[in-house]
Enzyme design. Structure first.
Site, PDB file in Angstrom:
ATOM      1  N   GLU A  34     -42.885  27.647   5.552  1.00 43.78           N
ATOM      2  CA  GLU A  34     -43.546  28.708   4.795  1.00 43.78           C
ATOM      3  C   GLU A  34     -42.972  30.092   5.062  1.00 43.78           C
ATOM      4  OE1 GLU A  34     -45.444  28.025   8.669  1.00 43.78           O
ATOM      5  OE2 GLU A  34     -45.040  26.722   6.957  1.00 43.78           O
TER       6      GLU A  34
ATOM      7  N   ASN B  75     -38.443  16.317  14.095  1.00 46.50           N
ATOM      8  CA  ASN B  75     -39.890  16.070  14.136  1.00 46.50           C
ATOM      9  C   ASN B  75     -40.273  14.835  13.327  1.00 46.50           C
ATOM     10  OD1 ASN B  75     -40.366  18.262  15.770  1.00 46.50           O
ATOM     11  ND2 ASN B  75     -40.856  19.657  14.086  1.00 46.50           N
TER      12      ASN B  75
ATOM     13  N   ASP C  57      -8.306  49.993  -7.141  1.00 41.92           N
ATOM     14  CA  ASP C  57      -7.228  50.893  -7.537  1.00 41.92           C
ATOM     15  C   ASP C  57      -6.720  51.561  -6.263  1.00 41.92           C
ATOM     16  OD1 ASP C  57      -5.488  52.529  -8.837  1.00 41.92           O
ATOM     17  OD2 ASP C  57      -6.962  53.452 -10.157  1.00 41.92           O
TER      18      ASP C  57
ATOM     19  N   ASP D 109     -14.103  53.530  -9.725  1.00 47.55           N
ATOM     20  CA  ASP D 109     -14.891  54.749  -9.937  1.00 47.55           C
ATOM     21  C   ASP D 109     -14.654  55.389 -11.292  1.00 47.55           C
ATOM     22  OD1 ASP D 109     -12.342  55.678  -9.641  1.00 47.55           O
ATOM     23  OD2 ASP D 109     -12.803  57.158  -8.095  1.00 47.55           O
TER      24      ASP D 109
END
Length: 892
Positions: A309, A688, A351, A620
């Site tokens: 959970e 488990n 670039d 940019d």
């Protein structure tokens, strides 16, 4: 719907656009209560208060309530709520009055609350962090306010504002054009068309034309490719066409990263595992013990224990922590999910200008064609750069700066008046300005790339005379440019034409029969840090590829200085007409590409991605937008043009690869800690399952009561919340981290049974040694009350051992080295795991709690047994890790 201020009536956006497109400019201005001089600040403030900020809503009206609902609407929470409902029916409604017990339900709901509330808090923190970080990124618009042009935040645009637009700008709101000059706009965000279309202020729409195609209307979210214009805003924020579209798509899922998909696949795997194992445990216990009711309760508790959970909480915590950490290193994360893609990138395309170079261009030489520095060349170039209103770049700034120092620019501005301009575009690779002198003589001045300038020139100016441009002259010019390029200088050509007769308005058609006047040579030297940063990225497993529109000689010069592989360089024209297979080979073997168009940059990135690479692109400029959209993760800088910043997933506050390299490390750490929890949880759960199946098959009683299993899971899950604050092995951070589920089963099968071995060993010690000593007899010879005590002692012993094993598995598997000796978790992880295990160990010894949880009396010497088992467990895990890593490079 939008209210028209002058007529006080409501019309749809499409209708409004049609009305405004068909009206005269003066009528539009009157309708919107404004003028070509724009609004006064006081007027704008009132309209802003009335209409709100110019932002498109991407949240619900009550975002925190929305986050709260989302936090509890996870698959794992759903499973817990279903199990809690089943437990309520079986343990309370259907149980006998003496057996009614709500403790199991309360614990499950507590787990739901802890998971949900923690996730809610983290989601709110995420939202606040993103909002705060984005405030650091400036997106402005050129607005005419108080009778002067000002750069103001885009969100402050209001209806009636006069907006000036140039190449690279994002259109901030829906606008009617009042003036335009060779204005080309890309509307792919609205209509999906990649080709830009020309917008003309004085052209009204045709009757059958779609409102998206109106030639004199610009819509929010589109971007200016070239040219310039001025318009008046008639809709902002949610009232724009883009705003309506965004709201209609608000419920659609955003594009998932590979990490998102991986988390979902893991969730499905764990839930499927739970769905298969739970009925199996129920049947085994029901058949072997004969108590079907308790078998059902135990199976429900097992299902809760197998439900991770905390997975959504830990993933969210990781992303929040990563974004905050990246902000400390001048990196703003716009989209949280992009952090993982950032960490998994193995190729960075960029670039060279400003990234490898200093981004401080200097005009080194302003030569005539005889390589002599002459004021005329500088004067002509000043006219071109100073009077252009398009996208002024670093070269324009360098020209203006040099001219201010060397010639009388004040007199030039007095002598010449601008008439028109022909803006730059990436196909022509040149731009022109038309001016006139006091004698009303027109002069066109053009500068641009060598080949493109030679193509539109037919004469040269040499020794004060105008001569034809023949092949010998052409070769001489190219040879001189090549020589300067080899010196690291970027060269463009300058040309002019006098007394030109315009073809209608001045346009591209006038750029012909020009007179070449000289060379403009610029120097943009490499950054001192560039080589160091590239070496660091290489060590991180990232290949840097240069995709530039610059020429080969200059790029080779810079590449050699910063240590790039420049043995092979491809030009854009060499990539044309190549097959996909040929392109794949080229982009793999070559790291430097020159003379590329924006579309070719995007094509290279797509080919790299198709070949299995995760590609980051750093850009940019407006020419970088297609490549940024094509990349897995797009990076820009705060000084970029608007379209680049809007397209970016991540924004750097400084254009420096060293910042980028640090951000990559953080991205990998975020991914690593998420994978740490996933792998540890998978192996622990698998172990488990094996332990519970063995216990259910051979023990004559339930190995642990449901309430004990639930508290065990609650304590372990809570301690796992510290995992996002752990560090990662330095070797792990040295390579790109890509999501893959292929190795998860192998990890489970190696490390799950390792913990099961010690669970089963604990069963044997408890069943044959500890429990008989405490009870005074073996289970076979015990009375009914002694058997009950036997099972309660067993449960207490296994609770302690299981909790310690689960907490230690975090330390054992977080790093390939021996825990606590060769490697250490962070203080918060160590403290949370050990303290939680210590608290769990104390519970059976605290009488009121032990009675409530139905723990039997466990002897103190059993703690020494647990300690020995843990040492053996760590030793065995270390051996298994070495065995595992013979075939795997990394543990996590």
């Amino acid at each position: 719907m939008l209210k028209i201020y002058s007529k006080d009536r409501v019309v749809t956006d499409a209708t409004l656009a049609k009305q405004i497109a068909g009206e005269e400019k003066s009528e539009v201005l009157d309708r919107l209560h404004t003028s070509v001089e724009g609004l006064e600040t006081s007027q704008a403030k009132k309209r802003l208060e009335r209409d709100g900020l110019n932002e498109v809503s991407n949240k619900e009206h009550h975002p925190k309530l929305h986050f709260l609902v989302d936090a509890f609407m996870t698959p794992f929470t759903g499973v817990l709520l279903i199990l809690a409902t089943l437990s309520f029916f079986t343990n309370y409604l259907l149980a006998a009055p003496a057996d009614k017990d709500l403790s199991t339900v309360i614990i499950m709901l507590t787990m739901v609350l802890i998971s949900g509330l923690t996730s809610f808090i983290q989601n709110v923190r995420t939202n606040d962090a993103v909002e705060s970080l984005l405030n650091m990124v400036s997106v402005t618009t050129n607005i005419r306010r108080d009778q002067k042009d000002q750069e103001l935040p885009t969100k402050e645009v209001v209806v009636g504002d006069i907006i000036n637009l140039t190449a690279g700008d994002l259109v901030p709101a829906d606008m009617r054009l009042l003036r335009s000059k060779d204005l080309f706009c890309s509307a792919s965000s609205l209509n999906g068309e990649s080709n830009p279309v020309e917008k003309i202020a004085d052209q009204k729409p045709k009757d059958d034309e779609s409102y998206l195609d109106y030639p004199n209307i610009l819509y929010e979210g589109t971007n200016i490719i070239s040219g310039s214009g001025m318009g008046v805003v008639f809709a902002t924020g949610d009232k724009t066409v883009f705003g309506n579209l965004a709201r209609s798509l608000a419920k659609n899922k955003t594009k998932e990263t590979t990490f998102d998909i991986g988390i979902k696949n893991i969730s499905k795997t764990l839930l499927t595992m739970t769905a298969v194992i739970t009925p199996l445990v129920f049947l085994i216990n029901g058949l072997t013990k004969g108590d079907w009711f308790n078998a059902l309760i135990f199976a429900i508790a097992i299902a809760v224990g197998l439900t991770p959970e905390m997975l959504p909480v830990i993933v969210t915590s990781n992303l929040v922590k990563g974004s905050v950490e990246m902000a400390k290193h001048e990196t703003i994360v716009k989209r949280m999910s992009s952090i993982q893609n950032f960490g998994s990138a193995d190729i960075l395309c960029t670039d060279k200008t400003g990234t490898l170079t200093q981004d401080k261009v200097v005009l080194e030489r302003h030569y005539n064609l005889n390589l002599e520095e002459k004021p005329k060349v500088l004067g002509l170039s000043f006219l071109n750069s100073y009077y252009q209103t398009g996208m002024k770049d670093l070269m324009d700034e360098a020209i203006i700066h040099a001219a201010d120092d060397e010639i009388d620019t004040v007199k030039i501005k007095q002598d010449y008046q601008k008439i028109d301009e022909i803006p730059f575009d990436f196909k022509r690779r040149r731009m022109s300005v038309v001016v006139k002198n006091k004698k009303n003589e027109h002069l066109l001045v053009t500068k641009g790339a060598a080949e493109e300038m030679l193509a539109c020139s037919n004469r040269v100016e040499k020794d004060g005379k105008i001569k034809p441009l023949d092949e010998a002259q052409r070769k001489e010019i190219l040879d001189k440019i090549d020589e300067m390029n080899r010196d690291g200088l970027r060269v463009i050509l300058l040309a002019y034409k006098k007394n030109l007769a315009p073809v209608g308005e001045f346009s591209v058609a006038d750029e012909k029969e020009l007179i070449l006047a000289g060379f403009l040579a610029f120097l943009d030297p490499p950054k001192d840090s560039a080589k160091e940063a590239l070496d660091a990225l290489k060590q991180d497993g990232i290949t840097v590829k240069i995709l530039t529109g610059d020429n080969e000689a200059v790029t080779r010069n810079v590449g050699a200085q910063v240590g790039l592989n420049i043995d092979k360089v491809y030009q854009g024209k060499e990539l044309e007409n190549k097959t996909t297979a040929e392109l794949k080979k080229i982009v793999q073997e070559c790291d430097v590409f020159v003379k590329l168009s924006p579309q070719q940059k995007a094509k290279i990135i797509k080919v790299l991605r198709e070949d299995g690479h995760t590609v980051a692109y750093m850009g940019d400029g407006i020419n970088d937008a297609p490549a940024m959209k094509a990349a897995d993760v797009s990076i820009s800088v705060d000084t970029a043009v608007d379209i680049a910043k809007k397209s970016a997933d991540i924004i750097l506050l400084h254009k420096d690869l060293r910042i980028l390299e640090r951000a990559v490390q953080i991205g990998r750490q975020v991914f690593g800690n998420a994978m740490k929890y996933i792998k540890i949880t998978l192996s622990s759960n698998f172990g488990n399952i094996l332990s519970i199946l063995v216990a259910s098959s051979f023990l004559p009683f339930l190995p642990m009561l449901p309430i004990q299993l639930l508290i065990l899971d609650l304590m372990y899950g809570t301690s796992c919340l510290s995992i996002p604050f752990d560090t990662m092995n330095r070797h792990y951070l040295s390579e790109p981290r890509k999501w893959s589920t292929k190795k998860l089963p192998k990890f489970m099968f190696y490390f799950g049974p390792t913990s099961s071995v010690f669970d089963i060993l604990t069963y044997a010690i408890l069943f044959f040694v500890v429990c008989p000593q405490v009870v005074g007899t073996s289970y076979a010879g015990a009375t009914a009350s002694q058997k009950l005590l036997f099972s309660l002692v067993f449960s207490a012993g296994w609770f302690i051992e299981s909790l310690w094993t689960q907490e230690m598995v975090i330390h054992a598997l977080r790093d390939p080295r021996v825990p606590f000796i060769k490697q250490h978790a962070t203080a918060i992880v160590t403290w949370s795991t050990i303290s939680m295990a210590a608290i769990g160990t104390a519970l059976p010894f605290i009488n009121p709690i032990a009675s409530a949880m139905k723990f039997g009396p466990i002897p103190v010497y059993f703690l020494a047994i647990v300690f020995v088992l843990l040492v053996l467990y760590i030793a065995l895990t270390t051996v298994v890790k070495k065995w595992y890593m013979k075939s795997e490079k990394y543990l996590i």
